[in-house]
Scaffold this active site. Structure first.
Site, PDB file in Angstrom:
ATOM      1  N   ARG A   1      -1.018   7.180   5.908  1.00  9.35           N
ATOM      2  CA  ARG A   1      -0.167   8.421   5.730  1.00  9.35           C
ATOM      3  C   ARG A   1       1.083   8.144   4.969  1.00  9.35           C
ATOM      4  O   ARG A   1       1.528   9.426   4.238  1.00  9.35           O
ATOM      5  CB  ARG A   1       0.207   8.356   7.333  1.00  9.35           C
TER       6      ARG A   1
ATOM      7  N   LEU B   1      10.082   7.874  20.239  1.00 11.88           N
ATOM      8  CA  LEU B   1       9.904   8.355  18.935  1.00 11.88           C
ATOM      9  C   LEU B   1       8.481   8.977  18.927  1.00 11.88           C
ATOM     10  O   LEU B   1       8.239  10.006  18.199  1.00 11.88           O
ATOM     11  CB  LEU B   1      10.086   7.559  17.916  1.00 11.88           C
TER      12      LEU B   1
ATOM     13  N   CYS C   1      -3.687  10.411  13.283  1.00  9.76           N
ATOM     14  CA  CYS C   1      -3.059   8.829  13.282  1.00  9.76           C
ATOM     15  C   CYS C   1      -3.122   8.321  14.689  1.00  9.76           C
ATOM     16  O   CYS C   1      -2.866   9.091  15.694  1.00  9.76           O
ATOM     17  CB  CYS C   1      -1.613   8.994  12.823  1.00  9.76           C
TER      18      CYS C   1
ATOM     19  N   ASP D   1       9.353   0.286  15.971  1.00 13.32           N
ATOM     20  CA  ASP D   1       8.234  -0.672  15.364  1.00 13.32           C
ATOM     21  C   ASP D   1       8.363  -2.105  16.107  1.00 13.32           C
ATOM     22  O   ASP D   1       7.552  -2.837  15.588  1.00 13.32           O
ATOM     23  CB  ASP D   1       8.460  -0.940  13.812  1.00 13.32           C
TER      24      ASP D   1
ATOM     25  N   LYS E   1       7.683  -3.700   3.828  1.00 10.25           N
ATOM     26  CA  LYS E   1       6.718  -2.631   3.443  1.00 10.25           C
ATOM     27  C   LYS E   1       7.180  -1.264   3.248  1.00 10.25           C
ATOM     28  O   LYS E   1       7.079  -0.839   2.514  1.00 10.25           O
ATOM     29  CB  LYS E   1       5.523  -2.786   4.403  1.00 10.25           C
ATOM     30  N   ASN E   2       7.965  -1.026   4.456  1.00 15.07           N
ATOM     31  CA  ASN E   2       8.432   0.300   4.604  1.00 15.07           C
ATOM     32  C   ASN E   2       9.744   0.528   3.587  1.00 15.07           C
ATOM     33  O   ASN E   2       9.858   1.854   3.424  1.00 15.07           O
ATOM     34  CB  ASN E   2       9.075   0.665   6.026  1.00 15.07           C
TER      35      ASN E   2
ATOM     36  N   ARG F   1       2.109  12.781  14.468  1.00 11.61           N
ATOM     37  CA  ARG F   1       2.822  12.527  13.271  1.00 11.61           C
ATOM     38  C   ARG F   1       2.741  13.658  12.241  1.00 11.61           C
ATOM     39  O   ARG F   1       2.159  13.482  11.219  1.00 11.61           O
ATOM     40  CB  ARG F   1       2.495  11.236  12.697  1.00 11.61           C
ATOM     41  N   PRO F   2       3.271  14.756  12.406  1.00 13.27           N
ATOM     42  CA  PRO F   2       3.071  15.834  11.663  1.00 13.27           C
ATOM     43  C   PRO F   2       3.778  15.650  10.524  1.00 13.27           C
ATOM     44  O   PRO F   2       4.817  14.957  10.333  1.00 13.27           O
ATOM     45  CB  PRO F   2       3.589  17.238  12.389  1.00 13.27           C
ATOM     46  N   ILE F   3       3.761  16.745   9.243  1.00 13.20           N
ATOM     47  CA  ILE F   3       4.785  16.471   8.065  1.00 13.20           C
ATOM     48  C   ILE F   3       5.427  17.670   8.036  1.00 13.20           C
ATOM     49  O   ILE F   3       5.976  18.290   6.897  1.00 13.20           O
ATOM     50  CB  ILE F   3       3.787  16.195   6.898  1.00 13.20           C
TER      51      ILE F   3
ATOM     52  N   ARG G   1      -2.610  -4.430   6.851  1.00  7.68           N
ATOM     53  CA  ARG G   1      -1.827  -3.267   6.104  1.00  7.68           C
ATOM     54  C   ARG G   1      -0.345  -3.636   5.939  1.00  7.68           C
ATOM     55  O   ARG G   1       0.312  -3.240   5.384  1.00  7.68           O
ATOM     56  CB  ARG G   1      -2.130  -1.950   7.015  1.00  7.68           C
TER      57      ARG G   1
ATOM     58  N   LEU H   1       8.435  18.787   8.494  1.00  7.07           N
ATOM     59  CA  LEU H   1       9.607  18.448   8.192  1.00  7.07           C
ATOM     60  C   LEU H   1       9.555  18.167   6.618  1.00  7.07           C
ATOM     61  O   LEU H   1      10.658  18.560   5.949  1.00  7.07           O
ATOM     62  CB  LEU H   1      10.434  17.425   8.952  1.00  7.07           C
TER      63      LEU H   1
END
Ligand code: UD1
Length: 421
Positions: A92, A330, A116, A308, A22-23, A121-123, A400, A125
């Site tokens: 996300r 993480l 989340c 994960d 998936k990722n 989990r900011p964005i 998901r 970067l």
């Protein structure tokens, strides 16, 4: 609402075919936006997140033909560059359209992902990366609005923290930029590697693939052309999850369609717990393990132990003969499975980002609730070894990211069924 019912304590055996990752598939789908020609994808996992991103591309005007494990995407017909809240709030990873939309169309607006379950989990970067390539970014009514009137301009992007999605957005943004972009401290996950290989094949030459230092030769506004079909790499997290299923149920299970190199840390940790394996490059068999030893896990970036896989290993460690320790480095708040595992009889003690898992003689069935994708699979793993019948609620999290979970586990002999009330 759907829930899973699992009758634990049954020995499992047989083969399970691992699906595409998936990722890896998500950035690959986003990268289709960089082309004005048809892109063919193979070995897609049949999971909700993939359908969500394909739906977003359709909403932007792409022609999407999707059938189970294959898709053809044609982004020559894009009419909108706005990724709406309705989709981004569901997943996300939709933020991955930021880089390619901006690179090809010079403007886009993408809804902020919102809260989340596994931490903030900011964005920041992702935004900093495109700003470094001279995009103007503003926040407007919950949307990241980005513009690069003269196209993105190559520059040196330095990540002060390793970010998988941030690196993926940066390489996609750089792909059609003017000049050669350097990325320092890039993520090295296999999913990032496959994306880079795809962009390279599409015409944006990339040096340093698989290292933390990437150089992307932008095409100066020319859309990419992916001449070959892209076959998504096997899902290393799904593979690791089935190895944990084998370890906790004391079973012999063979995984087909794996990349054993990608799951080295999971194999090594299970070996340290007493598990034994036979493997080739693409298959692996876990043998029954009578007694599991304790384990110490610290999550970190690839090639280290993946965050994960943390929840699944914690489930296995509940039945080890010795205490285990898990440190999550993480994500904050990625221990929501702990209270649910304790409901199944585990004895896990938590302080900050460290969990101590004290051994218990057995797990017993209970009614539990899935809280995020990987936490859900930890509950499935524990339930397979628990006495009695466990009910797992909120399994939309599992849907998901785990392809045909009940079907695959049933084939191995598990007593698992999806019910609704
Ligand atoms: C990806 C994976 C997810 C996995 C994670 C870490 C996908 C779709 N998801 O998520 O399954 O758990 O990598 O291996 O591939 N961060 C910031 N600012 C940013 C971006 C990230 O501070 O702009 C922080 C995060 O909060 C986190 C760390 O960086 O603490 C790593 O996150 P990142 O690698 O970006 O994870 P994702 O790409 O979201």
């Amino acid at each position: 609402m759907d829930y899973l019912e699992i009758e634990g304590g049954h020995p499992l055996s047989g083969e399970v075919t691992i699906s595409g990752a998936k990722n890896a598939a998500l950035p690959i789908i986003a990268a289709a936006l960089l082309s004005d020609k048809e892109v063919k994808l193979k070995n897609l996992p049949n999971v909700v997140d993939i359908r969500t991103l394909l739906k977003l591309l359709s909403m932007l005007g792409a022609k999407v033909d999707h059938n189970d494990t294959e898709a053809t995407i044609d982004c020559s017909t894009i009419t909108s560059t706005k990724a709406v809240y309705e989709i981004v709030a569901q997943m996300r990873a939709s933020i991955l359209v930021l880089g390619p939309l901006l690179s090809r169309f010079k403007h886009c607006s993408v809804s902020l992902p919102g809260g989340c379950a596994i931490g903030q989990r900011p964005i920041d970067l992702h935004i900093k990366a495109v700003e470094t390539l001279e995009a103007e970014v503003t926040l407007n009514e919950g949307y990241v609005v980005a513009e690069a009137k003269n196209g993105l301009q190559a520059n040196k992007i330095i990540f002060d923290k390793i970010t998988v999605g941030g690196t993926e957005n940066a390489v996609m943004a750089a792909a059609m930029a003017n000049g050669v972009t350097e990325i320092v401290n890039a993520a090295k996950e296999p999913e990032v590697v496959q994306l880079c290989q795809m962009l390279d094949m599409g015409g944006a030459k990339i040096e340093g693939i698989g290292t933390s230092s990437l150089k992307i030769h932008g095409t100066n506004g020319v859309p990419l052309h992916y001449k070959e079909a892209i076959e998504v790499i096997p899902d290393r997290i799904e593979a690791g999850t089935y190895l944990c299923v084998g370890a906790i149920t004391n079973s012999e299970i063979t995984l087909l369609n794996v990349n054993t190199e990608h799951i080295q840390t999971s194999i090594e940790k299970l070996e340290s717990m007493g598990c034994t394996f036979d493997y080739t490059d693409t298959t692996i068999t876990i043998h029954p393990t009578k007694e599991l030893k304790g384990v110490t896990i610290v999550t970190t970036e690839y090639p280290g132990f993946p965050t994960d896989m943390q929840a699944q290993f914690m489930a296995v460690a509940t039945l080890a003969q010795e205490e285990s320790l898990v440190e999550e480095r993480l994500f904050e708040n990625r221990f929501m499975h702990v209270s649910e595992l304790n409901r199944l009889g585990a004895d896990i003690w938590l302080k900050g980002n460290i969990a101590a898992i004290r051994p218990v003689k057995e797990l017993h069935a209970a009614e539990v609730m899935a809280t995020d994708l990987r936490a859900s699979s930890a509950l499935v793993i524990a339930s397979l070894a628990a006495t009695g019948t466990t009910k797992i609620r909120r399994i939309y999290h599992l849907d998901r990211g785990y392809d045909r979970l009940e079907e695959k586990l049933s084939k191995l002999g598990a007593k698992i069924s999806r019910k609704n009330d």
